[in-house]
Design a protein around this motif. Structure first.
Motif, mmCIF file in Angstrom:
data_model
loop_
_atom_site.group_PDB
_atom_site.id
_atom_site.type_symbol
_atom_site.label_atom_id
_atom_site.label_comp_id
_atom_site.label_asym_id
_atom_site.label_seq_id
_atom_site.Cartn_x
_atom_site.Cartn_y
_atom_site.Cartn_z
ATOM 1 N N SER A 251 0.844 -1.191 0.000
ATOM 2 C CA SER A 251 0.000 0.000 0.000
ATOM 3 C C SER A 251 0.884 1.249 0.000
ATOM 4 O O SER A 251 1.947 1.268 0.640
ATOM 5 C CB SER A 251 -0.895 0.003 1.236
ATOM 6 N N PRO A 252 0.477 2.329 -0.672
ATOM 7 C CA PRO A 252 1.280 3.567 -0.641
ATOM 8 C C PRO A 252 1.262 4.239 0.728
ATOM 9 O O PRO A 252 2.158 5.032 1.027
ATOM 10 C CB PRO A 252 0.600 4.446 -1.699
ATOM 11 N N ALA A 253 0.270 3.924 1.590
ATOM 12 C CA ALA A 253 0.193 4.533 2.925
ATOM 13 C C ALA A 253 -0.286 3.472 3.926
ATOM 14 O O ALA A 253 -1.428 3.510 4.385
ATOM 15 C CB ALA A 253 -0.753 5.733 2.912
ATOM 16 N N PRO A 254 0.595 2.522 4.283
ATOM 17 C CA PRO A 254 0.182 1.488 5.233
ATOM 18 C C PRO A 254 0.127 2.037 6.656
ATOM 19 O O PRO A 254 0.836 3.000 6.993
ATOM 20 C CB PRO A 254 1.287 0.439 5.105
ATOM 21 N N PRO A 255 -0.712 1.456 7.527
ATOM 22 C CA PRO A 255 -0.743 1.881 8.924
ATOM 23 C C PRO A 255 0.504 1.396 9.658
ATOM 24 O O PRO A 255 1.210 0.499 9.189
ATOM 25 C CB PRO A 255 -2.010 1.221 9.464
ATOM 26 N N ARG A 256 0.769 1.975 10.821
ATOM 27 C CA ARG A 256 1.969 1.620 11.588
ATOM 28 C C ARG A 256 1.824 0.246 12.238
ATOM 29 O O ARG A 256 2.810 -0.454 12.441
ATOM 30 C CB ARG A 256 2.230 2.678 12.655
ATOM 31 N N GLU A 257 0.607 -0.151 12.589
ATOM 32 C CA GLU A 257 0.385 -1.430 13.253
ATOM 33 C C GLU A 257 -0.351 -2.378 12.317
ATOM 34 O O GLU A 257 -1.042 -1.937 11.379
ATOM 35 C CB GLU A 257 -0.425 -1.236 14.539
ATOM 36 N N PRO A 258 -0.230 -3.687 12.535
ATOM 37 C CA PRO A 258 -0.981 -4.641 11.712
ATOM 38 C C PRO A 258 -2.481 -4.385 11.817
ATOM 39 O O PRO A 258 -3.035 -4.238 12.905
ATOM 40 C CB PRO A 258 -0.604 -5.991 12.323
ATOM 41 N N PHE A 259 -3.141 -4.324 10.686
ATOM 42 C CA PHE A 259 -4.567 -4.053 10.638
ATOM 43 C C PHE A 259 -5.113 -4.600 9.325
ATOM 44 O O PHE A 259 -4.421 -4.598 8.305
ATOM 45 C CB PHE A 259 -4.827 -2.543 10.725
ATOM 46 N N GLY A 260 -6.327 -5.071 9.370
ATOM 47 C CA GLY A 260 -6.919 -5.595 8.157
ATOM 48 C C GLY A 260 -8.297 -6.144 8.415
ATOM 49 O O GLY A 260 -8.909 -5.892 9.464
ATOM 50 N N VAL A 261 -8.778 -6.901 7.463
ATOM 51 C CA VAL A 261 -10.105 -7.487 7.566
ATOM 52 C C VAL A 261 -10.075 -8.854 6.904
ATOM 53 O O VAL A 261 -9.367 -9.075 5.913
ATOM 54 C CB VAL A 261 -11.159 -6.576 6.897
ATOM 55 N N ILE A 262 -10.821 -9.786 7.484
ATOM 56 C CA ILE A 262 -10.968 -11.117 6.908
ATOM 57 C C ILE A 262 -12.391 -11.571 7.185
ATOM 58 O O ILE A 262 -12.946 -11.300 8.261
ATOM 59 C CB ILE A 262 -9.921 -12.106 7.474
ATOM 60 N N ALA A 263 -13.001 -12.203 6.206
ATOM 61 C CA ALA A 263 -14.389 -12.633 6.342
ATOM 62 C C ALA A 263 -14.602 -13.919 5.570
ATOM 63 O O ALA A 263 -13.914 -14.175 4.570
ATOM 64 C CB ALA A 263 -15.347 -11.549 5.841
ATOM 65 N N VAL A 264 -15.543 -14.713 6.035
ATOM 66 C CA VAL A 264 -15.973 -15.915 5.319
ATOM 67 C C VAL A 264 -17.278 -15.569 4.611
ATOM 68 O O VAL A 264 -18.281 -15.245 5.257
ATOM 69 C CB VAL A 264 -16.159 -17.107 6.267
ATOM 70 N N ILE A 265 -17.256 -15.606 3.297
ATOM 71 C CA ILE A 265 -18.423 -15.283 2.481
ATOM 72 C C ILE A 265 -19.055 -16.599 2.025
ATOM 73 O O ILE A 265 -18.396 -17.414 1.365
ATOM 74 C CB ILE A 265 -18.021 -14.419 1.279
ATOM 75 N N PRO A 266 -20.324 -16.842 2.358
ATOM 76 C CA PRO A 266 -20.940 -18.134 2.036
ATOM 77 C C PRO A 266 -21.479 -18.205 0.613
ATOM 78 O O PRO A 266 -21.561 -17.205 -0.102
ATOM 79 C CB PRO A 266 -22.080 -18.228 3.063
ATOM 80 N N GLN A 267 -21.829 -19.426 0.241
ATOM 81 C CA GLN A 267 -22.588 -19.727 -0.985
ATOM 82 C C GLN A 267 -21.975 -19.166 -2.250
ATOM 83 O O GLN A 267 -22.535 -18.246 -2.861
ATOM 84 C CB GLN A 267 -24.031 -19.227 -0.824
#
Length: 466
Positions: A251-267
């Motif tokens: 990323s051109p501007a990453p945050p200083r600490e680990p951060f993100g998103v993860i999801a399980v999308i069904p069907q």
């Protein structure tokens, strides 16, 4: 004559040198049975320690065992494995079914055993413990009708080990217990009692957690995002698949600490994962047979729920206030948020200052809540069809962090009193999600912990026996 004797002698030696004929498969000896009992690792460790303590005291056999505790299943499992180890030590164990430890002493004498081990088995504070005593039950002939104990053996027994997911599963509250008649007539919130144990230890701190059924067996798997990889774990903490993500563009501007998103999308079931360190995320498919995660495309929006999408705030560990909740429809939250938990139609957004916005549905104004930690989620813990609010401490470095459970009401749920609370292991609790790991209609709580040495942990909490 000599030639005939020599021929006979050589023939006899040849026959003796030949290997014996192989027995038919149906007559082949059975494989040796392992002397090591099988069970969850934490239960095995506890049993080994207790059996070593008992053997060191040199009790006179046969030895009676009486195990009790909040969970009969857990006590029974420990008793089975302990009896196996003591049998291997030739102590002649006899497992007793008695209503109390006091009654077990009389029953031990009736059965003719010479020693008695009484233990209470429980899971508390992330530990599986056995507490009790060892005593002699031999009755002196000269004591007459009055039972008397010998001077030895007599010892207190206290052992504890770190609990694991297997121990929690044995100690878990069953659906049958939860749906008993005395429970179904209740008009107020159902009781909640959670027991905790480490599910997974991570080399890096978790940036995001998710749970969902990825293989179609009806039980959820646990997905963990770190700055280096996406990993999938089973209900027992076993690693099922892992995909490195360090080859993604930064990323051109990453945050200083680990951060993100993860999801399980069904069907069909897919994992959508995006670390804010990288310019985009990936959509992955879990292949259980191959133990792999296969990418099927890039991800350019943050999956906050099954259908809800958001975006990272550039250079910060937050999402922008705009949430897409439907095709073309945008919900604007009062401020950027660090955490989103969505159990339709309810939506929870936790902001940087520890306040939160709780929406009964996306078309109504939110209820404002104060004092929530980034580790917050909605989840149905008691199986009644209505989610509870699970939250941690809003302080930056709490010592220790505390998880609390509230019943959802029409207004601020924190004003109606806590249903349950307990301290967490050392670390910063920054992620909380719920999962159904065993198809029992009770959702377990998964807490992502950051440790000061840069490692992480997924701590599992599940409903415990009353």
């Amino acid at each position: 004559m000599r030639r005939a004797l020599a021929t006979l002698l050589l023939s006899t030696l040849a026959i003796a040198a030949e290997p014996p004929p192989r027995a038919p498969a149906s007559m082949a000896p059975a494989s040796p049975v392992s002397a090591t009992p099988a069970g969850p690792p934490s239960v095995e460790r506890l049993v080994q320690l207790v059996s070593e303590d008992v053997r060191a005291l040199k009790p006179e056999p046969p030895v009676a065992l009486h195990l009790s505790g909040p969970s009969p299943e857990l006590a029974r499992a420990v008793g089975t494995l302990l009896a196996s180890r003591l049998a291997a030590a030739e102590l002649g164990p006899v497992v007793l079914e008695a209503p109390s430890p006091e009654a077990a002493e009389n029953l031990s004498r009736e059965r003719g055993t010479r020693s008695l081990v009484r233990l209470t088995i429980s899971v508390q504070g992330g530990e599986l413990s056995a507490r009790g005593d060892l005593l002699g039950t031999w009755v002196n002939f000269w004591a007459g009708r009055t039972p008397s104990r010998p001077a030895v053996p007599a010892s207190a027994l206290v052992r504890a080990v770190e609990a694991d997911a297997g121990a929690l599963a044995l100690a878990a509250l069953s659906p049958l217990t939860a749906s008993s008649p005395s429970m179904t007539v209740m008009t107020g919130p159902r009781p909640v009692r959670l027991m905790g144990a480490t599910l997974v230890r991570l080399e890096q701190v978790p940036a995001a957690l998710a749970a969902g059924d990825l293989d179609g067996d009806g039980k959820d798997e646990v997905a963990v995002l770190t700055e280096r990889a996406v990993s999938v774990f089973g209900a027992d903490g076993r690693l099922l698949a892992r995909r490195e993500i360090e080859n993604l563009p930064l990323s051109p501007a990453p945050p200083r600490e680990p951060f993100g998103v993860i999801a399980v999308i069904p069907q069909p079931a897919r994992i959508a994962a995006w670390s804010a360190r990288y310019a985009h995320g990936e959509v992955l498919v879990f292949d259980a047979a191959k133990g792999s995660l296969r990418p099927i495309g890039p991800l350019d929006t943050a999956p906050l729920g099954t259908a809800e999408r958001g975006m990272f705030t550039s250079g910060q560990t937050t999402f922008t206030p705009e949430v897409r909740v439907g095709e073309g429809r945008i919900l604007t939250t009062p401020a950027p948020f660090t955490t989103a938990s969505i159990v339709p139609p309810r939506m929870l957004f936790v902001h940087l200052d520890g306040s939160a916005s709780l929406y009964a549905r996306s078309t109504t104004p939110p209820v404002r809540i104060q004092g929530l930690g980034a580790g917050s989620a909605l989840g149905d813990l008691d199986g009644d069809g209505t989610p509870e609010l699970i939250t941690t401490t809003s302080q930056l470095f709490p010592a220790p962090d505390v998880v609390r459970v509230y019943a959802l009401a029409g207004d601020d749920p924190t004003t109606h009193g806590v249903l349950w609370q307990s301290a967490l292991p050392p670390g910063r609790a920054l992620q909380v999600v719920t999962a159904d790991l065993d198809k029992d209609n009770f959702r377990e709580v998964l807490v992502g912990l950051w440790h000061s040495d840069g490692t992480g942990e997924v701590f599992l909490m599940r409903q415990g026996a009353p």
